[in-house]
Design a protein around this motif. Structure first.
Motif, PDB file in Angstrom:
ATOM      1  N   TYR A  73      -8.949  -1.826   6.228  1.00 35.00           N
ATOM      2  CA  TYR A  73      -9.273  -0.457   6.633  1.00 35.00           C
ATOM      3  C   TYR A  73      -9.232  -0.345   8.151  1.00 35.00           C
ATOM      4  O   TYR A  73      -9.686  -1.251   8.867  1.00 35.00           O
ATOM      5  CB  TYR A  73     -10.666  -0.062   6.146  1.00 35.00           C
ATOM      6  CG  TYR A  73     -10.785   0.059   4.650  1.00 35.00           C
ATOM      7  CD1 TYR A  73     -10.803   1.307   4.032  1.00 35.00           C
ATOM      8  CD2 TYR A  73     -10.853  -1.075   3.837  1.00 35.00           C
ATOM      9  CE1 TYR A  73     -10.899   1.422   2.649  1.00 35.00           C
ATOM     10  CE2 TYR A  73     -10.942  -0.975   2.462  1.00 35.00           C
ATOM     11  CZ  TYR A  73     -10.971   0.272   1.867  1.00 35.00           C
ATOM     12  OH  TYR A  73     -11.060   0.367   0.509  1.00 35.00           O
ATOM     13  N   PHE A  74      -8.714   0.798   8.619  1.00 35.15           N
ATOM     14  CA  PHE A  74      -8.655   1.078  10.046  1.00 35.15           C
ATOM     15  C   PHE A  74      -9.646   2.176  10.397  1.00 35.15           C
ATOM     16  O   PHE A  74      -9.794   3.160   9.647  1.00 35.15           O
ATOM     17  CB  PHE A  74      -7.245   1.513  10.445  1.00 35.15           C
ATOM     18  CG  PHE A  74      -6.198   0.466  10.198  1.00 35.15           C
ATOM     19  CD1 PHE A  74      -5.943  -0.516  11.144  1.00 35.15           C
ATOM     20  CD2 PHE A  74      -5.490   0.432   9.006  1.00 35.15           C
ATOM     21  CE1 PHE A  74      -4.993  -1.493  10.912  1.00 35.15           C
ATOM     22  CE2 PHE A  74      -4.535  -0.534   8.760  1.00 35.15           C
ATOM     23  CZ  PHE A  74      -4.287  -1.509   9.721  1.00 35.15           C
ATOM     24  N   ALA A  75     -10.302   2.016  11.536  1.00 31.46           N
ATOM     25  CA  ALA A  75     -11.292   2.995  11.963  1.00 31.46           C
ATOM     26  C   ALA A  75     -10.631   4.338  12.245  1.00 31.46           C
ATOM     27  O   ALA A  75      -9.549   4.411  12.842  1.00 31.46           O
ATOM     28  CB  ALA A  75     -12.012   2.492  13.219  1.00 31.46           C
ATOM     29  N   GLY A 104     -20.211   6.708   5.086  1.00 31.44           N
ATOM     30  CA  GLY A 104     -19.009   7.058   5.821  1.00 31.44           C
ATOM     31  C   GLY A 104     -18.001   7.740   4.918  1.00 31.44           C
ATOM     32  O   GLY A 104     -18.308   8.109   3.783  1.00 31.44           O
ATOM     33  N   THR A 105     -16.784   7.886   5.413  1.00 28.28           N
ATOM     34  CA  THR A 105     -15.706   8.535   4.670  1.00 28.28           C
ATOM     35  C   THR A 105     -14.525   7.587   4.566  1.00 28.28           C
ATOM     36  O   THR A 105     -14.095   7.017   5.575  1.00 28.28           O
ATOM     37  CB  THR A 105     -15.270   9.836   5.357  1.00 28.28           C
ATOM     38  OG1 THR A 105     -16.387  10.725   5.412  1.00 28.28           O
ATOM     39  CG2 THR A 105     -14.129  10.498   4.620  1.00 28.28           C
ATOM     40  N   MET A 106     -13.999   7.417   3.336  1.00 29.54           N
ATOM     41  CA  MET A 106     -12.878   6.515   3.133  1.00 29.54           C
ATOM     42  C   MET A 106     -11.650   7.275   2.673  1.00 29.54           C
ATOM     43  O   MET A 106     -11.740   8.401   2.163  1.00 29.54           O
ATOM     44  CB  MET A 106     -13.214   5.428   2.116  1.00 29.54           C
ATOM     45  CG  MET A 106     -13.314   5.906   0.680  1.00 29.54           C
ATOM     46  SD  MET A 106     -13.467   4.539  -0.518  1.00 29.54           S
ATOM     47  CE  MET A 106     -11.847   3.807  -0.408  1.00 29.54           C
ATOM     48  N   CYS A 107     -10.501   6.630   2.855  1.00 30.89           N
ATOM     49  CA  CYS A 107      -9.224   7.178   2.435  1.00 30.89           C
ATOM     50  C   CYS A 107      -8.300   5.996   2.174  1.00 30.89           C
ATOM     51  O   CYS A 107      -8.397   4.977   2.872  1.00 30.89           O
ATOM     52  CB  CYS A 107      -8.665   8.079   3.539  1.00 30.89           C
ATOM     53  SG  CYS A 107      -6.980   8.686   3.273  1.00 30.89           S
ATOM     54  N   LEU A 108      -7.443   6.094   1.171  1.00 25.81           N
ATOM     55  CA  LEU A 108      -6.447   5.063   0.901  1.00 25.81           C
ATOM     56  C   LEU A 108      -5.061   5.664   1.056  1.00 25.81           C
ATOM     57  O   LEU A 108      -4.813   6.800   0.638  1.00 25.81           O
ATOM     58  CB  LEU A 108      -6.610   4.492  -0.512  1.00 25.81           C
ATOM     59  CG  LEU A 108      -7.875   3.677  -0.770  1.00 25.81           C
ATOM     60  CD1 LEU A 108      -7.926   3.238  -2.231  1.00 25.81           C
ATOM     61  CD2 LEU A 108      -7.946   2.466   0.149  1.00 25.81           C
ATOM     62  N   ALA A 109      -4.150   4.881   1.645  1.00 22.26           N
ATOM     63  CA  ALA A 109      -2.826   5.402   1.955  1.00 22.26           C
ATOM     64  C   ALA A 109      -1.771   4.304   1.828  1.00 22.26           C
ATOM     65  O   ALA A 109      -2.096   3.122   1.673  1.00 22.26           O
ATOM     66  CB  ALA A 109      -2.815   6.002   3.367  1.00 22.26           C
ATOM     67  N   ARG A 110      -0.516   4.718   1.924  1.00 21.10           N
ATOM     68  CA  ARG A 110       0.596   3.779   1.858  1.00 21.10           C
ATOM     69  C   ARG A 110       1.624   4.185   2.905  1.00 21.10           C
ATOM     70  O   ARG A 110       1.943   5.367   3.040  1.00 21.10           O
ATOM     71  CB  ARG A 110       1.213   3.800   0.461  1.00 21.10           C
ATOM     72  CG  ARG A 110       2.335   2.811   0.242  1.00 21.10           C
ATOM     73  CD  ARG A 110       2.543   2.502  -1.234  1.00 21.10           C
ATOM     74  NE  ARG A 110       2.520   3.690  -2.069  1.00 21.10           N
ATOM     75  CZ  ARG A 110       2.122   3.682  -3.345  1.00 21.10           C
ATOM     76  NH1 ARG A 110       1.697   2.574  -3.927  1.00 21.10           N
ATOM     77  NH2 ARG A 110       2.139   4.799  -4.062  1.00 21.10           N
ATOM     78  N   ASP A 111       2.120   3.226   3.657  1.00 22.80           N
ATOM     79  CA  ASP A 111       3.120   3.537   4.676  1.00 22.80           C
ATOM     80  C   ASP A 111       4.479   3.766   3.996  1.00 22.80           C
ATOM     81  O   ASP A 111       4.632   3.521   2.796  1.00 22.80           O
ATOM     82  CB  ASP A 111       3.141   2.462   5.761  1.00 22.80           C
ATOM     83  CG  ASP A 111       4.105   1.315   5.505  1.00 22.80           C
ATOM     84  OD1 ASP A 111       4.524   1.096   4.341  1.00 22.80           O
ATOM     85  OD2 ASP A 111       4.430   0.595   6.467  1.00 22.80           O
ATOM     86  N   PRO A 112       5.495   4.257   4.734  1.00 25.87           N
ATOM     87  CA  PRO A 112       6.780   4.576   4.096  1.00 25.87           C
ATOM     88  C   PRO A 112       7.478   3.370   3.470  1.00 25.87           C
ATOM     89  O   PRO A 112       8.360   3.547   2.618  1.00 25.87           O
ATOM     90  CB  PRO A 112       7.610   5.148   5.254  1.00 25.87           C
ATOM     91  CG  PRO A 112       6.604   5.702   6.201  1.00 25.87           C
ATOM     92  CD  PRO A 112       5.444   4.741   6.132  1.00 25.87           C
ATOM     93  N   GLY A 118      -6.311   1.276   4.231  1.00 27.38           N
ATOM     94  CA  GLY A 118      -7.368   2.259   4.138  1.00 27.38           C
ATOM     95  C   GLY A 118      -7.769   2.805   5.496  1.00 27.38           C
ATOM     96  O   GLY A 118      -7.442   2.234   6.548  1.00 27.38           O
ATOM     97  N   LEU A 119      -8.480   3.916   5.461  1.00 26.73           N
ATOM     98  CA  LEU A 119      -9.153   4.479   6.641  1.00 26.73           C
ATOM     99  C   LEU A 119     -10.645   4.446   6.382  1.00 26.73           C
ATOM    100  O   LEU A 119     -11.097   4.603   5.248  1.00 26.73           O
ATOM    101  CB  LEU A 119      -8.734   5.934   6.884  1.00 26.73           C
ATOM    102  CG  LEU A 119      -7.261   6.256   7.069  1.00 26.73           C
ATOM    103  CD1 LEU A 119      -7.094   7.769   7.227  1.00 26.73           C
ATOM    104  CD2 LEU A 119      -6.684   5.524   8.271  1.00 26.73           C
ATOM    105  N   TRP A 120     -11.408   4.271   7.456  1.00 27.31           N
ATOM    106  CA  TRP A 120     -12.858   4.340   7.343  1.00 27.31           C
ATOM    107  C   TRP A 120     -13.417   5.088   8.541  1.00 27.31           C
ATOM    108  O   TRP A 120     -13.286   4.651   9.685  1.00 27.31           O
ATOM    109  CB  TRP A 120     -13.485   2.943   7.283  1.00 27.31           C
ATOM    110  CG  TRP A 120     -14.979   2.992   7.112  1.00 27.31           C
ATOM    111  CD1 TRP A 120     -15.927   2.670   8.038  1.00 27.31           C
ATOM    112  CD2 TRP A 120     -15.686   3.415   5.943  1.00 27.31           C
ATOM    113  NE1 TRP A 120     -17.189   2.863   7.519  1.00 27.31           N
ATOM    114  CE2 TRP A 120     -17.065   3.319   6.227  1.00 27.31           C
ATOM    115  CE3 TRP A 120     -15.293   3.861   4.680  1.00 27.31           C
ATOM    116  CZ2 TRP A 120     -18.055   3.658   5.294  1.00 27.31           C
ATOM    117  CZ3 TRP A 120     -16.273   4.202   3.752  1.00 27.31           C
ATOM    118  CH2 TRP A 120     -17.634   4.089   4.068  1.00 27.31           C
TER     119      TRP A 120
END
Length: 264
Positions: A73-75, A104-112, A118-120
């Motif tokens: 996860y990246f801040a 906190g708030t999390m998010c999951l993603a995928r690069d191209p 993740g985001l945190w």
């Protein structure tokens, strides 16, 4: 402790079908202890090194069973705004920003190129309680078959500078300010066929060779090493449930630090 700057690796977790098996394995290999599972958060279980939070393990949600893998996860100072940049630069959101109580708030993603991360956005949980100490996170590298996509995507989303090592290898370092925070390497045929792109997380150990012995004795698979580098002696390991990670002894270094070029 203040939350880290946006784009800083700040947390890592992994889903395991056999959570108790994962706890035994990483407890033996990395010396982790574990907090009580949080039933209200899907049995999310925090791992600790010397009493400080360093990672977490969790059972998969229904329909997500399969090979385990660590997620970095990246801040993010504003997860919604960062999620918008992810979309704008060709990434895919696997989970929209979601608030986890006051943590906190999390998010999951995928690069191209298919790399999941993740985001945190920190609340009361700011992320790693320790880094670069035995049992704690210290480094990570994007492993991808389409490096040009990651090289365009991550600096655009997190304002990284990208530097290429001058040793001929297809390897870059993403800098945040004056500090390297993430590596990027092209995947080779040395990895098992069909291995998807991923972020390889490094955990610090006091002795790399001893950690490898503990891991392989407990069902882990040695993928690479141990080998000496200017940054430490490290080895790549697959755990018994298929999650890849690396261990590194930061005190055992060989050679000078490689030079970089092409600052972008």
């Amino acid at each position: 402790m203040a939350a880290p700057p946006e784009g800083t690796p700040c947390w890592a977790d992994a889903m395991f079908t056999d959570v108790e098996g994962a706890k035994r394995f990483y407890g033996d290999v990395l010396g982790w202890t574990f907090a009580e599972a949080s039933a209200g958060s899907g049995d999310y279980t925090e791992a600790r090194a010397d009493g400080r939070a360093v990672a977490a393990v969790v059972p998969p949600m229904p329909g997500q069973e399969g090979t385990s893998q660590w997620c970095l996860y990246f801040a993010a100072t504003d997860a919604a705004a960062t999620a918008a940049r992810i979309r704008d630069h060709g990434g895919e959101l696997l989970m929209e920003p979601m608030r986890i109580g006051d943590l906190g708030t999390m998010c999951l993603a995928r690069d191209p190129g298919g790399v999941v991360f993740g985001l945190w956005q920190a609340g009361t949980h700011e992320g790693f309680g320790a880094v670069a100490e035995p049992g704690a996170y210290c480094w990570a590298e994007v492993f991808t078959r389409e490096p040009e996509k990651s090289d365009a995507f991550f600096p655009a989303v997190f304002s990284y500078r990208s530097e290429r090592l001058e040793d001929g290898a297809d390897f870059r370092v993403y800098d945040l300010g004056e500090r390297g925070v993430l590596g990027r390497t092209r995947m080779t045929d040395d990895l098992p066929p069909g291995t998807p792109p991923y972020i390889n997380v490094y955990f610090t150990v006091a002795d790399c060779d001893e950690a490898v012995v503990r891991a392989t004795d407990r069902g882990g698979v040695l993928r690479f090493g141990p080998t000496d580098t200017p940054f430490g002696r490290f080895a790549a390991i697959g755990d018994p449930q298929g999650a890849d990670f690396s261990v590194i002894d930061l005190t055992t270094t060989t050679g000078g630090t490689p030079t970089t070029a092409d600052v972008e």
